[in-house]
Design an enzyme around this catalytic site. Structure first.
Site, PDB file in Angstrom:
ATOM      1  N   CYS A 147       5.631   0.070   7.424  1.00 24.40           N
ATOM      2  CA  CYS A 147       5.274   1.194   6.558  1.00 24.40           C
ATOM      3  C   CYS A 147       6.509   1.571   5.753  1.00 24.40           C
ATOM      4  CB  CYS A 147       4.828   2.377   7.426  1.00 24.40           C
ATOM      5  SG  CYS A 147       4.374   3.839   6.478  1.00 24.40           S
ATOM      6  N   LEU A 148       6.329   1.815   4.460  1.00 24.33           N
ATOM      7  CA  LEU A 148       7.472   2.162   3.615  1.00 24.33           C
ATOM      8  C   LEU A 148       8.142   3.459   4.072  1.00 24.33           C
ATOM      9  CD1 LEU A 148       6.131   1.242   0.054  1.00 24.33           C
ATOM     10  CD2 LEU A 148       7.718  -0.054   1.491  1.00 24.33           C
ATOM     11  N   HIS A 171      -4.774   1.394   7.243  1.00 19.17           N
ATOM     12  CA  HIS A 171      -3.437   1.986   7.351  1.00 19.17           C
ATOM     13  C   HIS A 171      -3.260   3.121   6.329  1.00 19.17           C
ATOM     14  CE1 HIS A 171       1.122   1.417   7.838  1.00 19.17           C
ATOM     15  NE2 HIS A 171       1.018   2.200   6.784  1.00 19.17           N
ATOM     16  N   GLU A 172      -3.678   2.867   5.090  1.00 24.60           N
ATOM     17  CA  GLU A 172      -3.475   3.877   4.032  1.00 24.60           C
ATOM     18  C   GLU A 172      -4.401   5.083   4.226  1.00 24.60           C
ATOM     19  OE1 GLU A 172      -0.858   3.566   2.451  1.00 24.60           O
ATOM     20  OE2 GLU A 172      -0.585   1.462   2.975  1.00 24.60           O
ATOM     21  N   HIS A 197      -3.056   7.452   6.680  1.00 26.48           N
ATOM     22  CA  HIS A 197      -2.015   8.340   6.126  1.00 26.48           C
ATOM     23  C   HIS A 197      -2.627   9.643   5.620  1.00 26.48           C
ATOM     24  CE1 HIS A 197       1.913   6.421   6.122  1.00 26.48           C
ATOM     25  NE2 HIS A 197       1.424   5.282   5.655  1.00 26.48           N
ATOM     26  N   GLN A 212       3.109   9.917   1.287  1.00 26.93           N
ATOM     27  CA  GLN A 212       4.359   9.155   1.274  1.00 26.93           C
ATOM     28  C   GLN A 212       5.201   9.426   0.036  1.00 26.93           C
ATOM     29  OE1 GLN A 212       2.248   5.217   2.233  1.00 26.93           O
ATOM     30  NE2 GLN A 212       4.217   5.022   3.254  1.00 26.93           N
ATOM     31  N   GLY A 249       0.840  -1.193   0.000  1.00 23.94           N
ATOM     32  CA  GLY A 249       0.000   0.000   0.000  1.00 23.94           C
ATOM     33  C   GLY A 249       0.873   1.241   0.000  1.00 23.94           C
TER      34      GLY A 249
HETATM   35 NI    NI Z   1       2.310   3.387   5.652  1.00 24.02          NI
END
Ligand code: NI
Length: 179
Positions: A106-107, A148-149, A152, A51, A46
């Site tokens: 998380c990236l 989660h997304e 963000h 991000q 995701g």
């Molecule tokens: Ni994330």
């Protein structure tokens, strides 16, 4: 398509509330395509606007590769074109139920994985890149990933759910890594 630079914690752009997309332009579609390429390259399941330095309410999700054990249930949540990639514009959770613990990463927060409690099932409404309304009834990893997304887009990170002590440990780990 292009691979975009990922914004890393503690960049303040990750803490901002994103703006609603008012018109789905070619620029938005290009952003979503580039986000997909960036996510697959990372690799991740995701990725949300902030991000990659965008403050728009857009995110992408593809749990296809990690969902094999879910069996037949996954069939019904796949996008109609047969792929497992969702490109979501202005996504919002319209209902949630149950509770599930899972380990998240998380990236934007490399190497950190921590247990987070989320709703087990969610219903998400969004627009796709063609401006069509879509509704996703999700559970399991897809439900967790969507929550989660969408977090963000409100400037919320998964580590915000950790206890103060755990958060301190995470921060000191990240300091050694990044600074
Ligand atoms: Ni994330």
């Amino acid at each position: 398509m292009a691979i975009l630079d990922i914004v890393f914690y503690p960049d303040p752009r990750l803490k901002e509330e994103c703006e609603t997309v008012s018109e789905i332009t070619d620029d938005i579609r290009k952003l979503l395509d580039n986000m997909a390429e960036t996510m697959y390259d990372a690799p991740g399941i995701g990725l949300a606007g902030p991000q990659v330095g965008s403050n728009l309410r857009v995110c992408i999700v593809d749990v296809g590769g990690s969902d094999a054990e879910e069996g037949d249930e996954e069939e019904e949540v796949k996008p109609k074109d047969g792929s497992t990639l969702y490109k979501l514009i202005n996504p919002r959770i319209v209902s949630k139920s149950g509770e599930i613990d899972s380990e998240e990463g998380c990236l934007s927060i490399p190497t950190i994985r921590e247990k987070v409690t989320r709703a087990e099932s969610v219903v998400v409404q969004a627009l796709n890149e063609r401006g069509e309304e879509l509704e996703i009834q999700a559970d399991g990893i897809l439900s967790i990933c969507l929550q989660h997304e969408i977090d963000h887009l409100d400037g919320v990170l998964f580590i915000d759910y950790l206890s103060r002590l755990k958060l301190q440990l995470v921060k000191s780990k990240l300091k050694k890594l990044i600074l």
